[in-house]
Design a protein around this motif. Structure first.
Motif, PDB file in Angstrom:
ATOM      1  N   TYR A 135       0.763  -1.197  -0.485  1.00  0.00           N
ATOM      2  CA  TYR A 135      -0.435  -0.157   0.002  1.00  0.00           C
ATOM      3  C   TYR A 135       0.767   1.344  -0.081  1.00  0.00           C
ATOM      4  CZ  TYR A 135      -3.780  -2.802   0.466  1.00  0.00           C
ATOM      5  OH  TYR A 135      -5.093  -4.218   0.210  1.00  0.00           O
TER       6      TYR A 135
ATOM      7  N   ASP B  27      -2.786   3.573  -4.643  1.00  0.00           N
ATOM      8  CA  ASP B  27      -4.110   3.814  -3.909  1.00  0.00           C
ATOM      9  C   ASP B  27      -3.494   5.178  -3.197  1.00  0.00           C
ATOM     10  OD1 ASP B  27      -7.064   3.047  -3.323  1.00  0.00           O
ATOM     11  OD2 ASP B  27      -6.168   5.021  -2.331  1.00  0.00           O
TER      12      ASP B  27
ATOM     13  N   ASP C  83      -4.577   6.966  -1.306  1.00  0.00           N
ATOM     14  CA  ASP C  83      -4.615   6.855   0.556  1.00  0.00           C
ATOM     15  C   ASP C  83      -4.541   5.355   0.747  1.00  0.00           C
ATOM     16  OD1 ASP C  83      -5.483   6.718   3.188  1.00  0.00           O
ATOM     17  OD2 ASP C  83      -7.441   8.236   2.443  1.00  0.00           O
TER      18      ASP C  83
ATOM     19  N   ALA D 179      -7.457   2.456   2.324  1.00  0.00           N
ATOM     20  CA  ALA D 179      -7.224   1.343   0.579  1.00  0.00           C
ATOM     21  C   ALA D 179      -6.699   0.043   1.853  1.00  0.00           C
ATOM     22  CB  ALA D 179      -5.817   1.272  -0.214  1.00  0.00           C
ATOM     23  N   TYR D 180      -6.107  -0.142   2.783  1.00  0.00           N
ATOM     24  CA  TYR D 180      -5.961  -1.153   3.492  1.00  0.00           C
ATOM     25  C   TYR D 180      -6.901  -1.799   4.160  1.00  0.00           C
ATOM     26  CZ  TYR D 180      -4.108  -3.954   7.190  1.00  0.00           C
ATOM     27  OH  TYR D 180      -4.400  -5.044   7.834  1.00  0.00           O
TER      28      TYR D 180
ATOM     29  N   ARG E  44      -9.926  -1.135   3.312  1.00  0.00           N
ATOM     30  CA  ARG E  44     -10.673  -1.775   2.605  1.00  0.00           C
ATOM     31  C   ARG E  44     -10.970  -2.689   1.897  1.00  0.00           C
ATOM     32  NH1 ARG E  44     -10.483   3.171  -0.616  1.00  0.00           N
ATOM     33  NH2 ARG E  44      -9.171   2.248  -1.804  1.00  0.00           N
ATOM     34  N   SER E  45      -9.570  -3.302   1.951  1.00  0.00           N
ATOM     35  CA  SER E  45      -8.903  -4.616   1.579  1.00  0.00           C
ATOM     36  C   SER E  45      -9.860  -5.728   2.096  1.00  0.00           C
ATOM     37  CB  SER E  45      -7.148  -5.058   1.682  1.00  0.00           C
ATOM     38  OG  SER E  45      -6.549  -4.741   3.010  1.00  0.00           O
TER      39      SER E  45
END
Ligand code: PSV
Ligand code: MN
Length: 387
Positions: A54, A357, A359, A363-364, A366-367
């Protein structure tokens, strides 16, 4: 520096993360367990790979031995490579054994000194197996009471162990010597400050370099002076980045004093030492006792990036002109202009250009990785202090 150069420097920046940041940790009062914490070195490396995925700037993981001991280090290195990261600095642990109550390499008992040296040499074997360049040495050695042991004899014993270990290093390997003001010893520490570490390194040879752990100083110490001095002497091998409010708090770098981090990175940029081939290894040395570990590492990497971006934005021509003219307020103003710049849009752009990403924290989150490891890593012994 043009904006294109600044973006290129930020893209090329590298930060090394510590395996122990992903394990459980705490204070001497309590180690708090968290769901999904790794049970073995492979799972720590898998978590570290998330930080790189990320941020794009953290492809190296430091190991701590024996916490990360495995049967086959070559296999562990391949495992890391499969996940897009590699094994970096090998950290020796000569501080968690009953034998080391009165010290490790400085212990008055020759048997215990031999045991400690044996561990340091074993760490070099592990470097050979993993392809690591750096051996990081931190000694908890010291005394609690005046008269407890002979200060000068302990320096002799330290020098002897450092020499034997240095001799064992390969031509491309380095020794990084870390200092710390106090803790666990309270009266005397055998490597308490950068001057002591530097003096030992000078005697050993060019591949012996000083590590600055930002948490290892008395309050108010001007760390950027130490950075500037060691860079000028070619003896700054690495940082252990973290934040402190009181002692060796091991909090997220840039959390307690982002301005100090900027001042440090300003000296780095000033010496052109940000480049990977400069020989300065930018490592994190942190523990996340109460906050989730992977996001805390991502945030820490971002904090270093922000301080670096601000340092890269310093108008060096204007600064030099103001300094030469003795323009105190002008020079200070140039530095503060850079520090007060909001570099978050610039870093978002750098990430997008790298296909990431903008942000990393979002992003993490959401993963779904955090939920997945919490569900999957059930049973077994979670890694942590002493594990
Ligand atoms: C000691 O306080 C230290 O900073 C050293 O770098 C160790 O390797 C690390 O913390 C983890 O205990
Ligand atoms: Mn450290």
């Amino acid at each position: 520096m043009t904006e294109t150069d600044v973006r290129a420097a930020l893209r090329a920046q590298r930060i090394e993360v510590p395996s122990w940041a992903y394990g459980n940790s705490g204070t001497r009062f309590k180690v708090f367990a968290q769901p999904g914490v790794p049970r073995n070195p492979e799972e720590k490396i898998a978590d570290a790979a998330q930080v790189h995925a990320y941020t794009g700037v953290a492809p190296v993981v430091s190991l701590h031995i024996p916490w990360d001991r495995v049967d086959d280090f070559g296999k562990l290195a391949s495992y890391a490579a499969e996940r897009g990261v590699r094994i970096g600095t090998i950290n020796a642990n000569v501080f968690q054994d009953d034998d080391y109550r009165l010290g490790s390499v400085t212990n008055p008992d020759p048997r215990i000194r031999r045991k400690a040296l044996g561990h340091l040499l074993e760490c070099v074997d592990i470097m050979d197996a993993t392809g690591s360049r750096d051996l990081k040495l931190w000694f908890s050695d010291g005394t609690n009471y005046p008269g407890q042991d002979d200060i000068r004899a302990r320096q002799d014993r330290l020098a002897e162990a450092l020499h034997a270990t240095y001799q064992r290093l390969g031509a491309d390997q380095r020794m990084l010597l870390e200092y710390k003001l106090f803790e666990p010893a309270f009266y005397l520490t055998d490597v308490p400050d950068w001057g002591t570490a530097y003096a030992h390194c000078l005697k050993l040879g060019e591949r012996a370099q000083v590590v600055i752990d930002t948490g290892h100083h008395a309050p108010g110490t001007n760390i950027e002076f130490i950075v500037a001095f060691l860079l000028r002497e070619g003896r700054l091998g690495a940082f252990d980045f973290n934040s402190r409010f009181y002692a060796d708090d091991d909090l997220m770098v840039g959390a307690a004093d982002p301005f100090q981090l900027f001042r440090i990175m300003h000296e780095i940029v000033r010496a052109d030492a940000l480049r990977v081939d400069s020989g300065v290894n930018f490592m994190l040395d942190q523990c996340h006792n109460i906050e989730p570990k992977i996001p805390a590492q991502i945030r820490s990497v971002m904090n270093v990036q922000e301080a670096t971006a601000k340092a890269l934005l310093v108008d060096t021509d204007a600064l030099a002109a103001a300094q030469a003219a003795g323009d105190v307020l002008g020079a200070n103003g140039v530095l503060m202009d850079a520090y007060n710049t909001d570099v978050r849009p610039l870093l978002a752009q750098v990430r997008e250009e790298a296909g990431l990403d903008p942000d990393p924290m979002a992003a993490y989150a959401r993963s779904g990785y955090a939920e997945r490891i919490a569900a999957e890593r059930v049973g077994g012994q979670q890694a942590g202090w002493g594990a």
